[in-house]
Write an enzyme that holds these catalytic residues in place. Sequence first.
Site, mmCIF file in Angstrom:
data_model
loop_
_atom_site.group_PDB
_atom_site.id
_atom_site.type_symbol
_atom_site.label_atom_id
_atom_site.label_comp_id
_atom_site.label_asym_id
_atom_site.label_seq_id
_atom_site.Cartn_x
_atom_site.Cartn_y
_atom_site.Cartn_z
ATOM 1 N N ASP A 51 1.137 -1.114 -4.962
ATOM 2 C CA ASP A 51 0.347 0.074 -5.277
ATOM 3 C C ASP A 51 1.338 1.056 -5.903
ATOM 4 O O ASP A 51 2.069 1.740 -5.208
ATOM 5 C CB ASP A 51 -0.236 0.606 -3.960
ATOM 6 C CG ASP A 51 -0.897 1.959 -4.120
ATOM 7 O OD1 ASP A 51 -1.017 2.428 -5.263
ATOM 8 O OD2 ASP A 51 -1.292 2.527 -3.086
ATOM 9 N N ASP A 105 0.853 3.738 -7.518
ATOM 10 C CA ASP A 105 0.324 5.098 -7.707
ATOM 11 C C ASP A 105 0.128 5.368 -9.206
ATOM 12 O O ASP A 105 -0.463 4.554 -9.896
ATOM 13 C CB ASP A 105 1.252 6.137 -7.066
ATOM 14 C CG ASP A 105 1.246 6.027 -5.542
ATOM 15 O OD1 ASP A 105 0.331 5.374 -5.003
ATOM 16 O OD2 ASP A 105 2.162 6.558 -4.890
ATOM 17 N N LYS A 128 0.405 12.262 -6.882
ATOM 18 C CA LYS A 128 -0.987 11.946 -6.544
ATOM 19 C C LYS A 128 -1.299 12.338 -5.092
ATOM 20 O O LYS A 128 -0.394 12.653 -4.296
ATOM 21 C CB LYS A 128 -1.287 10.457 -6.784
ATOM 22 C CG LYS A 128 -0.351 9.443 -6.188
ATOM 23 C CD LYS A 128 -0.288 9.305 -4.688
ATOM 24 C CE LYS A 128 -1.584 8.965 -4.008
ATOM 25 N NZ LYS A 128 -1.857 7.522 -3.981
ATOM 26 N N ASP A 179 0.989 10.471 1.765
ATOM 27 C CA ASP A 179 0.735 9.636 0.584
ATOM 28 C C ASP A 179 0.621 10.540 -0.653
ATOM 29 O O ASP A 179 -0.383 10.517 -1.358
ATOM 30 C CB ASP A 179 -0.565 8.841 0.830
ATOM 31 C CG ASP A 179 -0.815 7.798 -0.245
ATOM 32 O OD1 ASP A 179 0.119 7.500 -1.013
ATOM 33 O OD2 ASP A 179 -1.952 7.286 -0.318
ATOM 34 N N ARG A 237 -6.298 0.907 -12.245
ATOM 35 C CA ARG A 237 -7.227 1.408 -11.233
ATOM 36 C C ARG A 237 -7.871 2.688 -11.720
ATOM 37 O O ARG A 237 -7.177 3.643 -12.083
ATOM 38 C CB ARG A 237 -6.429 1.662 -9.957
ATOM 39 C CG ARG A 237 -7.084 2.585 -8.942
ATOM 40 C CD ARG A 237 -6.240 2.564 -7.683
ATOM 41 N NE ARG A 237 -6.593 3.596 -6.732
ATOM 42 C CZ ARG A 237 -6.051 3.683 -5.516
ATOM 43 N NH1 ARG A 237 -5.120 2.802 -5.140
ATOM 44 N NH2 ARG A 237 -6.406 4.647 -4.702
ATOM 45 N N SER A 248 0.815 -1.223 0.000
ATOM 46 C CA SER A 248 0.000 0.000 0.000
ATOM 47 C C SER A 248 0.845 1.268 0.000
ATOM 48 O O SER A 248 1.727 1.440 0.845
ATOM 49 C CB SER A 248 -0.884 -0.024 1.254
ATOM 50 O OG SER A 248 -1.278 1.287 1.599
ATOM 51 N N GLY A 249 0.522 2.183 -0.911
ATOM 52 C CA GLY A 249 1.223 3.461 -0.945
ATOM 53 C C GLY A 249 0.963 4.259 0.318
ATOM 54 O O GLY A 249 1.876 4.877 0.887
ATOM 55 N N LEU A 250 -0.300 4.235 0.762
ATOM 56 C CA LEU A 250 -0.643 4.969 1.983
ATOM 57 C C LEU A 250 0.159 4.434 3.173
ATOM 58 O O LEU A 250 0.775 5.186 3.926
ATOM 59 C CB LEU A 250 -2.140 4.831 2.265
ATOM 60 C CG LEU A 250 -2.608 5.365 3.624
ATOM 61 C CD1 LEU A 250 -2.396 6.871 3.718
ATOM 62 C CD2 LEU A 250 -4.074 5.020 3.869
ATOM 63 N N HIS A 307 -12.402 2.007 -7.570
ATOM 64 C CA HIS A 307 -12.327 2.500 -6.201
ATOM 65 C C HIS A 307 -13.505 3.424 -5.904
ATOM 66 O O HIS A 307 -13.980 4.144 -6.793
ATOM 67 C CB HIS A 307 -11.005 3.261 -6.005
ATOM 68 C CG HIS A 307 -10.577 3.327 -4.579
ATOM 69 N ND1 HIS A 307 -11.181 2.628 -3.568
ATOM 70 C CD2 HIS A 307 -9.560 4.021 -3.974
ATOM 71 C CE1 HIS A 307 -10.589 2.868 -2.428
ATOM 72 N NE2 HIS A 307 -9.589 3.715 -2.628
ATOM 73 N N ASN A 315 -3.871 10.895 -1.799
ATOM 74 C CA ASN A 315 -4.681 9.738 -1.409
ATOM 75 C C ASN A 315 -6.150 9.978 -1.783
ATOM 76 O O ASN A 315 -6.667 11.083 -1.644
ATOM 77 C CB ASN A 315 -4.549 9.478 0.095
ATOM 78 C CG ASN A 315 -5.293 8.226 0.510
ATOM 79 O OD1 ASN A 315 -6.483 8.267 0.808
ATOM 80 N ND2 ASN A 315 -4.606 7.110 0.486
ATOM 81 N N SER A 316 -6.800 8.906 -2.218
ATOM 82 C CA SER A 316 -8.159 9.014 -2.751
ATOM 83 C C SER A 316 -9.162 9.542 -1.744
ATOM 84 O O SER A 316 -10.214 10.072 -2.120
ATOM 85 C CB SER A 316 -8.632 7.636 -3.225
ATOM 86 O OG SER A 316 -7.705 7.103 -4.111
ATOM 87 N N GLU A 335 -2.804 3.856 -11.182
ATOM 88 C CA GLU A 335 -4.084 4.570 -11.095
ATOM 89 C C GLU A 335 -4.091 5.767 -12.032
ATOM 90 O O GLU A 335 -3.039 6.376 -12.297
ATOM 91 C CB GLU A 335 -4.362 4.991 -9.645
ATOM 92 C CG GLU A 335 -3.408 6.022 -9.082
ATOM 93 C CD GLU A 335 -3.552 6.184 -7.570
ATOM 94 O OE1 GLU A 335 -3.455 5.168 -6.849
ATOM 95 O OE2 GLU A 335 -3.736 7.329 -7.115
HETATM 96 C C1 SPV Z 1 -3.365 2.510 -0.688
HETATM 97 O O1 SPV Z 1 -3.485 1.610 0.122
HETATM 98 O O2 SPV Z 1 -2.397 3.261 -0.721
HETATM 99 C C2 SPV Z 1 -4.407 2.745 -1.681
HETATM 100 C C3 SPV Z 1 -5.770 2.434 -1.341
HETATM 101 O O3 SPV Z 1 -4.111 3.238 -2.711
HETATM 102 S S1 SPV Z 1 -6.493 3.859 -0.794
HETATM 103 O O4 SPV Z 1 -5.765 4.365 0.341
HETATM 104 O O5 SPV Z 1 -7.840 3.506 -0.480
HETATM 105 O O6 SPV Z 1 -6.456 4.837 -1.874
HETATM 106 MG MG MG Z 2 -2.391 4.204 -2.708
#
Ligand code: SPV
Ligand code: MG
Length: 550
Positions: free
Chosen positions: A92, A94, A127, A65, A166, A53-55, A197, A129-130, A121
């Site tokens: 992930d 990104d 980027k 992130d 994504r 996971s990027g986050l 997502h 975070n979503s 994505e």
């Molecule tokens: C991550 O885990 O970094 C993701 C999922 O990309 S989210 O945080 O939901 O965007």
């Molecule tokens: Mg991410």
Amino acid sequence: MTSLTPKGHASDTRAARLRKLLLSPRTTILMEAHNGLSAKLAEEAGFEALWGSGLSISAALGVRDNNEASWTQVLEVLEFMSDATELPILLDGDTGYGNFNNVRRLVRKLEQRSVAGVCLEDKLFPKTNSFISGEKQALAEVDEFCGKLRAAKDTQLDPDFVVVARTEAFIAGWGLEEALVRATAYAQSGADVILVHSKRKDSKEIMAFMESWNQRVPVVIVPTKYPSEPLASLEKAGVSNFIFANHSLRTVITALQRNLRTLRETRDLMSIERDIVPVSEVFRVQNVQELQSSEERYLPQSQHDASSAVILAASKGDFGDLVKDRPKAMLNFNGKPILSWHTDAFRRSGIRRIAAVRGYCKEAVDLGDIHYFDNHDYADTGEVASLYAAREFLRGDVVIAYGDIIFDDFILRALLAADHPIAVAVDSAWQLRGRADDKRDLVVTTGTEDPLGQRPCQLEAVGSSVDAARATGEWIGLLRLRADQTASLVSLLERIATDMPERLRKWDLPALLQHMVDQGTQISVVHSYGHWYDLDDQKGLLAASSQVAR
Ligand code: SPV
Ligand code: MG
């Protein structure tokens, strides 16, 4: 082990495993990991695949992130994760950290690190975070993003490497139609899986997408914002892959916040001791064991590295009040516990694998990093029962020692160097020690004492029943066995335990040695002349303490 298919590519690489998991209709959960440790623990918990996971990776690095960690820094974390587990990892990735060219290089580097796939994505670098102002986030041009996907697919060397596309159409507020257009274009550009997502608190967007999605390629979702939606209903809608995207990281934060607060408030390590794993668990997770056995194989061995020592330290001893809270082996002798004199002497002679058998006040026997065995029945049993308690430790060359003696190093060295399968250290100056009580383990030998060690000298009789008039020396309480003799001793102990349990309970070591001699075992004698102390009582302790340098 990797096997080769007839076509010549490996069929059970991590990429192949990830592909199979994601493409099969069976449900797959990709568990978030953000470093080697969380990757390993996810594997131990039974997950089949990991989400890099990027986050979580950025949070664990202490940054946001927002591509604040560079792509090579992320890659380094991935390398640790990949090394720590056998599980396939989906990174992930990104936006791919740039344009198609950066994506190509990323895929190359991921494959070199056995990372099984990448998720890209359709947003812009850098980027966000979503879940942070998603509606304000700009989406990439479809064509530009499709070019990235094609570049990734064209670059991968392993045909099983997985590229997940994504779409953030819902996140950015574009709605179902845009999500479908994009997902379709991405699938046509070669994406193996579509990640759709949503940040809604329910699964409406996902359900609507699934209703219209023609299942051309499988879908994976990230149900962070709709955690109460049962997986079963999403599975029913056709989703077979789920990313648990940040739940290890959040677990760590929860536990750290709670325990750190407690520690800060109490300033007492015991306030959390019961809530945290012991250090030994950390070592297990790190697989320290493997390194230890590899060291035995690869490090240059000093002559006695392969030797072990067992110290029998179960008995209380006749020391009055001095032993009210510890056994005699833990009494202080010239600045350190008697037992430490043993462990230090063994280590100086190159013996690092050391065990102590405890009994009386076993909690007080703690010298750190040695092995411990317990003779729970110490009050009613003798030394052979203590030795039996440590039988699983008995392998290879072994020295067995009484826990209440102090000896000069050269006695141990002579015993270790002796070219005999079994040898005991015997003091030929026993008469000068000025003690003639019934606790002495006198010996009778066949052959005579030989300071140069050239004439064979064997043990004939040993024990307190040996007549002083016949005695030729006193056993010091040190016995050394070569590996094959150690194995025979273990078999003998097992036989005694089965056939003569009373003897196992009652015998002292001289009784065992006498039994071995009577059975025809040749036990050689290595002589010394004084330079050892029997700490049997306070008088012995005092007398010895004035003789031995601190
Ligand atoms: C991550 O885990 O970094 C993701 C999922 O990309 S989210 O945080 O939901 O965007
Ligand atoms: Mg991410």
